[in-house]
Design a protein around this motif. Structure first.
Motif, PDB file in Angstrom:
ATOM      1  N   LYS A  16      -5.047  12.072  -2.696  1.00  0.00           N
ATOM      2  CA  LYS A  16      -5.378  10.681  -3.026  1.00  0.00           C
ATOM      3  C   LYS A  16      -4.547   9.688  -2.234  1.00  0.00           C
ATOM      4  O   LYS A  16      -4.921   8.524  -2.092  1.00  0.00           O
ATOM      5  N   ASN A  17      -3.422  10.146  -1.702  1.00  0.00           N
ATOM      6  CA  ASN A  17      -2.566   9.269  -0.892  1.00  0.00           C
ATOM      7  C   ASN A  17      -2.915   9.305   0.593  1.00  0.00           C
ATOM      8  O   ASN A  17      -2.358   8.535   1.381  1.00  0.00           O
ATOM      9  N   HIS A  18      -3.826  10.191   0.967  1.00  0.00           N
ATOM     10  CA  HIS A  18      -4.223  10.317   2.369  1.00  0.00           C
ATOM     11  C   HIS A  18      -4.828   8.994   2.834  1.00  0.00           C
ATOM     12  O   HIS A  18      -5.849   8.553   2.332  1.00  0.00           O
ATOM     13  N   SER A  19      -4.175   8.349   3.816  1.00  0.00           N
ATOM     14  CA  SER A  19      -4.584   6.992   4.187  1.00  0.00           C
ATOM     15  C   SER A  19      -4.567   6.773   5.693  1.00  0.00           C
ATOM     16  O   SER A  19      -3.987   7.561   6.454  1.00  0.00           O
ATOM     17  N   PHE A  20      -5.205   5.678   6.105  1.00  0.00           N
ATOM     18  CA  PHE A  20      -5.229   5.274   7.507  1.00  0.00           C
ATOM     19  C   PHE A  20      -4.973   3.769   7.602  1.00  0.00           C
ATOM     20  O   PHE A  20      -5.402   2.997   6.734  1.00  0.00           O
ATOM     21  N   ASP A  21      -4.267   3.385   8.656  1.00  0.00           N
ATOM     22  CA  ASP A  21      -4.064   1.969   8.955  1.00  0.00           C
ATOM     23  C   ASP A  21      -5.242   1.476   9.783  1.00  0.00           C
ATOM     24  O   ASP A  21      -5.636   2.122  10.755  1.00  0.00           O
ATOM     25  N   VAL A  22      -5.790   0.356   9.378  1.00  0.00           N
ATOM     26  CA  VAL A  22      -6.966  -0.203  10.046  1.00  0.00           C
ATOM     27  C   VAL A  22      -6.628  -1.580  10.597  1.00  0.00           C
ATOM     28  O   VAL A  22      -6.211  -2.473   9.851  1.00  0.00           O
ATOM     29  N   PRO A  74     -11.167   4.370  11.466  1.00  0.00           N
ATOM     30  CA  PRO A  74     -10.222   3.244  11.558  1.00  0.00           C
ATOM     31  C   PRO A  74     -10.246   2.491  12.880  1.00  0.00           C
ATOM     32  O   PRO A  74      -9.923   1.296  12.919  1.00  0.00           O
ATOM     33  N   THR A  75     -10.655   3.149  13.948  1.00  0.00           N
ATOM     34  CA  THR A  75     -10.710   2.454  15.244  1.00  0.00           C
ATOM     35  C   THR A  75     -12.063   1.797  15.489  1.00  0.00           C
ATOM     36  O   THR A  75     -12.304   1.243  16.560  1.00  0.00           O
TER      37      THR A  75
END
Length: 211
Positions: A16-22, A74-75
Motif C-alpha cells: 500500500k506504500n508503493h508510490s511514484f513521484d509525478v 508517472p512520466t
C-alpha cells in the motif's frame, strides 16, 4: 523455483506504500484543465501511493482514474494513449467513468473487460487491470490484479514453476490468458496467506531479478 520460496518476503511487502513521484511538467498537457489545481495545487511534484488509489476509488471516481494513470505512468506514458483516454471532447473519459462506476468491489465477467478495451480508444490491458486492482474488482471470484509488460516478462522468464502453463504469454494474447493468471495468483495467495496485491508487486519488482 516456486513463489512460495519467498513467502516471508512477499507477506511483508508494504504494497500500500508503493508510490511514484509525478512531475507536473510531464502531465500538464494531458490533464483536463479542471483537475490541474486539484491534483497539483502549487506543487511541481506529487507523490501517489497505492493506498491513495484505494482511498480515491471510494471517494471520487474521476480523480481515481486520473491518479491511477499518473501512478502507473508517472512520466506521462508513451504516445497519445493517456491524452486520448482523458479526452473530454471525444467522450472517452466520460465513458470510462460510466463503465468503471459499476465495477468497484463487484464480480464481473472477463468479457466486460474485453468489451471496454475495444470500446475506448487508448485503453489497454495494462491500464484496465490497474483500475480493476484498485477498485477491488473480481473476475470469477478471483482478484483482478495488474498484468503489464513487466509482469508478462517475469512470467516469460520461466523462473517460477507456478506459471509454467503461461510460458507462451505475450501482450497480444494476455487478455485470453488473464483469467488463468489471476486464478494462479489466487491459489498462491491462499497457499502462502498473502494478499494477491503483494504477489503482483513481488512479480513486478523481483520477477526478473531472482535466480
Amino acid at each position: 523455483m516456486e513463489i512460495s520460496n519467498f513467502k516471508e518476503l512477499i507477506k511483508n511487502l508494504p504494497y500500500k506504500n508503493h508510490s511514484f513521484d509525478v512531475k507536473k511538467s510531464n502531465w500538464n498537457n494531458k490533464l483536463p484543465e479542471r483537475f490541474k489545481n486539484i491534483i497539483f495545487n502549487e506543487n511541481e511534484t506529487v507523490t501517489i501511493s497505492r493506498q491513495d488509489l484505494f482511498f480515491e476509488a471510494e471517494e471520487n471516481l474521476e480523480l481515481f482514474i486520473i491518479k491511477t494513470l499518473m501512478w502507473g505512468y508517472p512520466t506521462g506514458g508513451r504516445g497519445n494513449h493517456i491524452k486520448s483516454l482523458l479526452s473530454e471532447d471525444e467522450k472517452n473519459f466520460e465513458q470510462l467513468v460510466g463503465c468503471l462506476r459499476g465495477w468497484r468491489k463487484k464480480n464481473i465477467d472477463l468479457n466486460c473487460m474485453k468489451d471496454l478495451i475495444e470500446k475506448i480508444k487508448g485503453l489497454g490491458l495494462s491500464t484496465i487491470t490497474k483500475f480493476t486492482q484498485f477498485l477491488s474488482t473480481t473476475i470469477n471470484g478471483n482478484r483482478a490484479i495488474i498484468l503489464d509488460d513487466q509482469i508478462i516478462s517475469a512470467i516469460n522468464s520461466s523462473r517460477f514453476k507456478d506459471f509454467e502453463n503461461l510460458s507462451s504469454i505475450n501482450y497480444d494474447n494476455a487478455i485470453k490468458n488473464y483469467d488463468e493468471y489471476i486464478q494462479i495468483v489466487s491459489k498462491i495467495s491462499d497457499k502462502i496467506k498473502a494478499d494477491p496485491d503483494q504477489i503482483e508487486m513481488f512479480l513486478f519488482v523481483f520477477g526478473k531479478n531472482l535466480k
